[in-house]
Write a protein that holds these residues in place. Structure first.
Motif, PDB file in Angstrom:
ATOM      1  N   PHE A  56       8.720 -20.055  -0.680  1.00  0.00           N
ATOM      2  CA  PHE A  56       8.083 -20.779   0.410  1.00  0.00           C
ATOM      3  C   PHE A  56       6.593 -20.978   0.208  1.00  0.00           C
ATOM      4  O   PHE A  56       5.910 -21.500   1.071  1.00  0.00           O
ATOM      5  N   ASN A  57       6.074 -20.523  -0.924  1.00  0.00           N
ATOM      6  CA  ASN A  57       4.664 -20.690  -1.247  1.00  0.00           C
ATOM      7  C   ASN A  57       3.750 -20.090  -0.185  1.00  0.00           C
ATOM      8  O   ASN A  57       2.745 -20.683   0.230  1.00  0.00           O
ATOM      9  N   ILE A  58       4.138 -18.897   0.316  1.00  0.00           N
ATOM     10  CA  ILE A  58       3.330 -18.152   1.271  1.00  0.00           C
ATOM     11  C   ILE A  58       2.651 -17.035   0.492  1.00  0.00           C
ATOM     12  O   ILE A  58       3.312 -16.194  -0.099  1.00  0.00           O
ATOM     13  N   THR A  59       1.340 -17.000   0.491  1.00  0.00           N
ATOM     14  CA  THR A  59       0.652 -16.000  -0.315  1.00  0.00           C
ATOM     15  C   THR A  59      -0.343 -15.197   0.512  1.00  0.00           C
ATOM     16  O   THR A  59      -1.144 -15.745   1.249  1.00  0.00           O
ATOM     17  N   THR A  60      -0.262 -13.899   0.404  1.00  0.00           N
ATOM     18  CA  THR A  60      -1.279 -12.984   0.920  1.00  0.00           C
ATOM     19  C   THR A  60      -1.548 -12.014  -0.223  1.00  0.00           C
ATOM     20  O   THR A  60      -1.104 -10.882  -0.215  1.00  0.00           O
ATOM     21  N   PRO A  61      -2.258 -12.466  -1.269  1.00  0.00           N
ATOM     22  CA  PRO A  61      -2.308 -11.761  -2.542  1.00  0.00           C
ATOM     23  C   PRO A  61      -2.762 -10.325  -2.487  1.00  0.00           C
ATOM     24  O   PRO A  61      -2.292  -9.515  -3.268  1.00  0.00           O
ATOM     25  N   GLN A  62      -3.683  -9.988  -1.560  1.00  0.00           N
ATOM     26  CA  GLN A  62      -4.204  -8.623  -1.601  1.00  0.00           C
ATOM     27  C   GLN A  62      -3.124  -7.581  -1.315  1.00  0.00           C
ATOM     28  O   GLN A  62      -3.217  -6.445  -1.755  1.00  0.00           O
ATOM     29  N   PRO A  66      -2.697  -3.221  -6.149  1.00  0.00           N
ATOM     30  CA  PRO A  66      -3.307  -1.939  -5.803  1.00  0.00           C
ATOM     31  C   PRO A  66      -4.623  -2.174  -5.063  1.00  0.00           C
ATOM     32  O   PRO A  66      -5.272  -3.208  -5.263  1.00  0.00           O
ATOM     33  N   PRO A  67      -4.983  -1.251  -4.142  1.00  0.00           N
ATOM     34  CA  PRO A  67      -4.391   0.073  -3.920  1.00  0.00           C
ATOM     35  C   PRO A  67      -3.245   0.109  -2.922  1.00  0.00           C
ATOM     36  O   PRO A  67      -2.812   1.194  -2.529  1.00  0.00           O
ATOM     37  N   TYR A  68      -2.720  -1.038  -2.455  1.00  0.00           N
ATOM     38  CA  TYR A  68      -1.575  -1.021  -1.554  1.00  0.00           C
ATOM     39  C   TYR A  68      -0.418  -0.261  -2.209  1.00  0.00           C
ATOM     40  O   TYR A  68      -0.111  -0.458  -3.384  1.00  0.00           O
ATOM     41  N   GLY A  69       0.218   0.629  -1.438  1.00  0.00           N
ATOM     42  CA  GLY A  69       1.365   1.388  -1.927  1.00  0.00           C
ATOM     43  C   GLY A  69       1.040   2.650  -2.685  1.00  0.00           C
ATOM     44  O   GLY A  69       1.943   3.370  -3.121  1.00  0.00           O
ATOM     45  N   GLU A  70      -0.237   2.975  -2.841  1.00  0.00           N
ATOM     46  CA  GLU A  70      -0.622   4.069  -3.736  1.00  0.00           C
ATOM     47  C   GLU A  70      -0.155   5.443  -3.281  1.00  0.00           C
ATOM     48  O   GLU A  70       0.129   6.307  -4.112  1.00  0.00           O
ATOM     49  N   THR A  71      -0.048   5.689  -1.973  1.00  0.00           N
ATOM     50  CA  THR A  71       0.228   7.042  -1.480  1.00  0.00           C
ATOM     51  C   THR A  71       1.644   7.507  -1.758  1.00  0.00           C
ATOM     52  O   THR A  71       1.864   8.624  -2.220  1.00  0.00           O
ATOM     53  N   PHE A  73       4.637   5.118  -2.885  1.00  0.00           N
ATOM     54  CA  PHE A  73       5.379   4.387  -3.913  1.00  0.00           C
ATOM     55  C   PHE A  73       4.638   4.341  -5.240  1.00  0.00           C
ATOM     56  O   PHE A  73       5.231   4.057  -6.272  1.00  0.00           O
ATOM     57  N   HIS A  74       3.333   4.591  -5.190  1.00  0.00           N
ATOM     58  CA  HIS A  74       2.468   4.572  -6.376  1.00  0.00           C
ATOM     59  C   HIS A  74       2.393   3.196  -7.023  1.00  0.00           C
ATOM     60  O   HIS A  74       2.018   3.066  -8.189  1.00  0.00           O
ATOM     61  N   LYS A  75       2.772   2.177  -6.239  1.00  0.00           N
ATOM     62  CA  LYS A  75       2.641   0.793  -6.692  1.00  0.00           C
ATOM     63  C   LYS A  75       2.815  -0.109  -5.472  1.00  0.00           C
ATOM     64  O   LYS A  75       3.418   0.300  -4.467  1.00  0.00           O
ATOM     65  N   PRO A  76       2.315  -1.336  -5.505  1.00  0.00           N
ATOM     66  CA  PRO A  76       2.502  -2.252  -4.378  1.00  0.00           C
ATOM     67  C   PRO A  76       3.975  -2.624  -4.203  1.00  0.00           C
ATOM     68  O   PRO A  76       4.689  -2.846  -5.191  1.00  0.00           O
ATOM     69  N   THR A  77       4.438  -2.667  -2.962  1.00  0.00           N
ATOM     70  CA  THR A  77       5.825  -3.047  -2.666  1.00  0.00           C
ATOM     71  C   THR A  77       5.905  -4.252  -1.738  1.00  0.00           C
ATOM     72  O   THR A  77       7.005  -4.704  -1.418  1.00  0.00           O
ATOM     73  N   GLY A  78       4.747  -4.745  -1.306  1.00  0.00           N
ATOM     74  CA  GLY A  78       4.730  -5.782  -0.290  1.00  0.00           C
ATOM     75  C   GLY A  78       4.453  -5.224   1.091  1.00  0.00           C
ATOM     76  O   GLY A  78       4.240  -5.978   2.035  1.00  0.00           O
ATOM     77  N   ARG A  79       4.467  -3.882   1.217  1.00  0.00           N
ATOM     78  CA  ARG A  79       4.117  -3.254   2.488  1.00  0.00           C
ATOM     79  C   ARG A  79       2.599  -3.309   2.680  1.00  0.00           C
ATOM     80  O   ARG A  79       1.852  -3.089   1.730  1.00  0.00           O
ATOM     81  N   CYS A  80       2.183  -3.543   3.914  1.00  0.00           N
ATOM     82  CA  CYS A  80       0.747  -3.654   4.212  1.00  0.00           C
ATOM     83  C   CYS A  80       0.203  -2.299   4.651  1.00  0.00           C
ATOM     84  O   CYS A  80      -0.189  -2.105   5.807  1.00  0.00           O
ATOM     85  N   SER A  81       0.195  -1.356   3.731  1.00  0.00           N
ATOM     86  CA  SER A  81      -0.327  -0.013   3.981  1.00  0.00           C
ATOM     87  C   SER A  81      -0.470   0.666   2.633  1.00  0.00           C
ATOM     88  O   SER A  81      -0.115   0.113   1.598  1.00  0.00           O
ATOM     89  N   ARG A 259     -11.046  -7.063  -6.202  1.00  0.00           N
ATOM     90  CA  ARG A 259     -11.816  -6.233  -7.132  1.00  0.00           C
ATOM     91  C   ARG A 259     -13.110  -5.702  -6.535  1.00  0.00           C
ATOM     92  O   ARG A 259     -13.562  -4.610  -6.902  1.00  0.00           O
ATOM     93  N   SER A 260     -13.693  -6.435  -5.629  1.00  0.00           N
ATOM     94  CA  SER A 260     -14.967  -6.017  -5.043  1.00  0.00           C
ATOM     95  C   SER A 260     -14.823  -4.997  -3.929  1.00  0.00           C
ATOM     96  O   SER A 260     -15.812  -4.507  -3.397  1.00  0.00           O
ATOM     97  N   SER A 261     -13.591  -4.652  -3.563  1.00  0.00           N
ATOM     98  CA  SER A 261     -13.368  -3.668  -2.504  1.00  0.00           C
ATOM     99  C   SER A 261     -13.279  -2.261  -3.085  1.00  0.00           C
ATOM    100  O   SER A 261     -13.132  -2.080  -4.296  1.00  0.00           O
ATOM    101  N   THR A 262     -13.373  -1.259  -2.224  1.00  0.00           N
ATOM    102  CA  THR A 262     -13.224   0.143  -2.626  1.00  0.00           C
ATOM    103  C   THR A 262     -12.190   0.811  -1.740  1.00  0.00           C
ATOM    104  O   THR A 262     -11.864   0.319  -0.654  1.00  0.00           O
TER     105      THR A 262
END
Length: 309
Positions: A56-62, A66-71, A73-81, A259-262
């Motif tokens: 559907f060409n819907i993008t929310t790239p961030q 990473p660091p989404y999913g780090e706690t 799953f240790h990788k991004p899963t599409g979850r916003c946390s 990249r500019s975030s911490t």
């Protein structure tokens, strides 16, 4: 078009989409359910948005980096946390023979996006009955299709998000709740939504007495984390763990995942993950309060005693 043409349509689009591609989760404890079918936005989505992005060409790239999913799953899963959501903790406790429908949270995106777009609180408040109608109409249609168990959450505290606190920053102390530091004006908007939702769900219970409709009080379950953060092991409850700087660590030019975030070293000590989503630790506490505690009407544990163990 009324209520944010594209934003409101996007919320309803996701609702319909998740009906076609439901988040069906399976678990392994003694209870009456065999699956959870969840409807909602980024507070509920366990990865569907990532899966349908190319179609559907819907993008929310961030959210996809990473660091989404780090706690957890240790990788991004599409979850916003940084890790699991409320629904993930619920999944870990249930074994079901009938579907449980988690309808929401719905409305937070519509209100926050309209406020960001420059609408006044009064203007946004006028949209609330329309949003509530969409939620309750969805529940009624699912009842007609045979649904028996529904959990309908209210809004999480938008007034406590780094996004709202940054965009509506004021030098007037009267604009802030002295127990939380959150914005009073947006609080009143959410209280109106939550009260209207609770009233309409009561009507559904009266009209469909054989159906269980549970009002999940995400709002007050979350608010206790902002009122008494140290009691729950949190520090700086209003500041985002992941972001691009500023008083609340929110910078629209440096969003979490860019990249500019911490990112903070200990997400489990923060309530807010990014500008609008919570951390896994916060979602865990909300889950316990709602599904194992007293922050639901009726108590979810009364329908599923195994959940309280």
């Amino acid at each position: 078009m009324p209520i944010s043409s594209q934003y409101f349509s996007y919320t309803i689009f996701l609702l319909i989409l998740q009906l076609l591609l439901p988040t069906i989760l399976y678990a392994s404890n003694d209870c009456m359910y065999t699956s959870i079918i969840a409807f909602g936005n980024s507070l509920t989505d366990t990865g569907n948005l990532k899966n349908i992005d190319s179609v559907f060409n819907i993008t929310t790239p961030q959210y996809f980096f990473p660091p989404y999913g780090e706690t957890f799953f240790h990788k991004p899963t599409g979850r916003c946390s940084d890790g699991r959501l409320i629904i993930d903790f619920l999944d870990c406790k249930l074994k079901i023979r009938h579907s449980l429908f988690l309808v929401g949270e719905i409305g937070g995106n519509d209100y926050s996006m309209e406020l960001v777009a420059g609408k006044s609180i009064k203007q946004v408040k006028s949209f609330v009955p329309l949003v509530i109608d969409k939620i309750t109409t969805t529940v009624k249609k699912l009842i007609e299709l045979g649904g028996k168990i529904f959990v309908v959450p209210n809004l999480l505290p938008i007034e406590c998000t780094p996004l709202a606190l940054t965009l509506f920053k004021s030098s007037d102390a009267k604009m802030y709740d002295n127990t939380t530091g959150c914005l009073i004006s947006i609080k009143k908007l959410e209280e109106y939504h939550n009260q209207l939702l609770q009233r309409e769900l009561h009507k559904i219970r009266v009209n469909f007495p054989k159906v269980n409709v549970i009002y999940a009080d995400y709002y007050n379950a979350a608010l206790q984390l902002y009122r008494s953060p140290t009691q729950f092991g949190f520090v700086q409850p209003l500041r985002a763990c992941c972001g691009g700087g500023g008083p609340y660590n929110y910078n629209p030019s440096a969003l979490c995942g860019e990249r500019s975030s911490t990112v903070c070293a200990h997400p489990n000590r923060f309530v807010n993950w990014d500008e609008i989503h919570l951390t896994e630790a916060a979602y865990r506490m909300i889950y316990k309060s709602v599904f194992k505690g007293s922050y639901s009407i009726p108590r979810f544990s009364s329908l599923c005693p195994a959940i309280a163990s």
